[in-house]
Design an enzyme around this catalytic site. Structure first.
Site, PDB file in Angstrom:
ATOM      1  N   ASN A  78     -23.458 -12.189 -36.423  1.00 27.60           N
ATOM      2  CA  ASN A  78     -24.673 -12.776 -37.047  1.00 27.60           C
ATOM      3  C   ASN A  78     -24.874 -14.113 -37.258  1.00 27.60           C
ATOM      4  O   ASN A  78     -23.669 -14.984 -37.076  1.00 27.60           O
ATOM      5  CB  ASN A  78     -24.694 -12.363 -38.555  1.00 27.60           C
ATOM      6  CG  ASN A  78     -25.726 -12.446 -39.497  1.00 27.60           C
ATOM      7  OD1 ASN A  78     -27.144 -12.475 -38.817  1.00 27.60           O
ATOM      8  ND2 ASN A  78     -25.539 -13.149 -40.384  1.00 27.60           N
ATOM      9  N   HIS A 136     -26.720 -17.306 -39.289  1.00 20.31           N
ATOM     10  CA  HIS A 136     -27.073 -17.598 -40.722  1.00 20.31           C
ATOM     11  C   HIS A 136     -27.724 -18.947 -40.774  1.00 20.31           C
ATOM     12  O   HIS A 136     -26.885 -19.813 -40.249  1.00 20.31           O
ATOM     13  CB  HIS A 136     -26.214 -16.953 -41.740  1.00 20.31           C
ATOM     14  CG  HIS A 136     -26.740 -17.325 -43.157  1.00 20.31           C
ATOM     15  ND1 HIS A 136     -27.600 -16.348 -43.669  1.00 20.31           N
ATOM     16  CD2 HIS A 136     -26.432 -18.164 -44.220  1.00 20.31           C
ATOM     17  CE1 HIS A 136     -27.876 -16.858 -45.001  1.00 20.31           C
ATOM     18  NE2 HIS A 136     -27.298 -18.094 -45.208  1.00 20.31           N
ATOM     19  N   GLU A 140     -33.077 -25.577 -34.221  1.00 18.39           N
ATOM     20  CA  GLU A 140     -32.707 -26.236 -32.764  1.00 18.39           C
ATOM     21  C   GLU A 140     -30.922 -26.121 -32.630  1.00 18.39           C
ATOM     22  O   GLU A 140     -30.669 -25.781 -31.438  1.00 18.39           O
ATOM     23  CB  GLU A 140     -32.874 -27.900 -33.096  1.00 18.39           C
ATOM     24  CG  GLU A 140     -33.677 -28.428 -31.644  1.00 18.39           C
ATOM     25  CD  GLU A 140     -33.809 -29.963 -32.014  1.00 18.39           C
ATOM     26  OE1 GLU A 140     -33.130 -30.613 -32.091  1.00 18.39           O
ATOM     27  OE2 GLU A 140     -34.973 -30.145 -32.531  1.00 18.39           O
TER      28      GLU A 140
HETATM   29  C1  GAR Z   1     -33.249 -17.650 -37.722  1.00 19.00           C
HETATM   30  O1  GAR Z   1     -33.464 -18.846 -38.470  1.00 19.00           O
HETATM   31  C2  GAR Z   1     -31.922 -17.052 -38.234  1.00 19.00           C
HETATM   32  O2  GAR Z   1     -30.976 -17.799 -38.534  1.00 19.00           O
HETATM   33  C3  GAR Z   1     -32.466 -16.340 -39.561  1.00 19.00           C
HETATM   34  O3  GAR Z   1     -33.439 -15.855 -39.017  1.00 19.00           O
HETATM   35  C4  GAR Z   1     -34.334 -16.652 -38.199  1.00 19.00           C
HETATM   36  C5  GAR Z   1     -34.706 -15.900 -36.995  1.00 19.00           C
HETATM   37  O4  GAR Z   1     -35.396 -16.652 -36.160  1.00 19.00           O
HETATM   38  N1  GAR Z   1     -31.533 -15.103 -39.932  1.00 19.00           N
HETATM   39  C6  GAR Z   1     -31.412 -14.787 -41.341  1.00 19.00           C
HETATM   40  O5  GAR Z   1     -31.855 -15.543 -42.067  1.00 19.00           O
HETATM   41  C7  GAR Z   1     -30.393 -13.662 -41.609  1.00 19.00           C
HETATM   42  N2  GAR Z   1     -29.848 -13.668 -42.820  1.00 19.00           N
HETATM   43  P1  GAR Z   1     -35.700 -16.023 -34.471  1.00 19.00           P
HETATM   44  O6  GAR Z   1     -36.078 -14.566 -34.792  1.00 19.00           O
HETATM   45  O7  GAR Z   1     -36.596 -17.107 -34.077  1.00 19.00           O
HETATM   46  O8  GAR Z   1     -34.462 -16.042 -33.871  1.00 19.00           O
END
Ligand code: GAR
Length: 216
Positions: free
Chosen positions: A109, A111, A174
């Site tokens: 995952n 985070h 980024e």
């Molecule tokens: C990302 O910032 C990821 O780290 C976060 O959701 C966003 C998804 O962006 N994930 C979480 O918060 C999981 N707990 P993306 O769809 O553009 O990759």
């Protein structure tokens, strides 16, 4: 060495998925994304996958009677494709212990925080509120407790006094796009091993390329 067969689970825009797609598009890529599954229909991440010629599927949690039934549907697809590694990339459903144990050390995952700080949602607002000077992102193996598990790669960014949550989130994102492909590459190259709930790289505790410090 055969390419690692990967599935990516998403719920949204999929910018991290895109970073993984870009890695796998390289000639010497050690991994291939075989399937992208979203629990939400119509999200842009599905389009990104289709544009890259990757098979997609929507498995909508709302159509299942409980978490186990939803996860069984996901598991069946992963199993039928002989998936070796599952990457959660903005997948916004909590997974049951049963699913996590089935995929133990084969489920990772990303985070948006320097774990173990700021587990859960709204990490950027909370980091600003807490007055921390550094924030960042973590790629980790998934364990039953939320946002816990052996850390594979992290990146830190400074928190500036003028930052809004959105500005900080953009700086962190980024870095997410750097560390997620790096983590996938290290795993696919079989350089990563979990030992005593810590990640070892080729048997050593630290690998120069696993430390990204854009702060300098
Ligand atoms: C990302 O910032 C990821 O780290 C976060 O959701 C966003 C998804 O962006 N994930 C979480 O918060 C999981 N707990 P993306 O769809 O553009 O990759």
């Amino acid at each position: 060495m055969a390419k690692l067969k990967v599935a990516v689970l998403i719920s949204g825009g999929g910018s991290n998925l895109q970073a993984l797609i870009d890695l796998c598009a390289q000639d010497d890529a050690p991994a291939e994304i075989v399937r992208v599954i979203s629990n939400v229909d119509g999200v842009y991440g599905l389009e990104r996958a289709q544009q890259a010629g990757i098979k997609t599927m929507v498995i909508d949690h709302k159509k299942y009677d409980g978490r186990e039934a939803f996860e069984d549907a996901i598991h069946q697809v992963l199993d039928s494709e002989n998936i070796q590694l599952v990457c959660l990339a903005g997948f916004m459903r909590l997974l049951t212990d049963g699913f996590v144990q089935k995929w133990r050390d084969r489920l990772i995952n990303i985070h948006p925080a320097l774990l173990p700080s700021f587990k859960g949602l709204h990490t950027h607002e909370r980091a600003i509120e807490a007055g921390v000077k550094f924030h960042g992102a973590t790629v980790h193996y998934v364990r039953p407790a939320m946002d816990e598990g052996p850390i594979i790669v992290q990146a830190a960014v400074p928190v500036l006094p003028s930052d809004t949550p959105d500005e900080l989130a953009a700086r962190v994102l980024e870095q997410e796009h750097q560390i997620y492909p790096l983590a996938l590459k290290l795993i696919a190259q079989r350089k990563v091993r979990v030992s005593g709930e810590k990640v070892l790289y080729n048997g050593v505790a630290c690998l120069p390329e696993s430390v990204i410090n854009p702060v300098g």
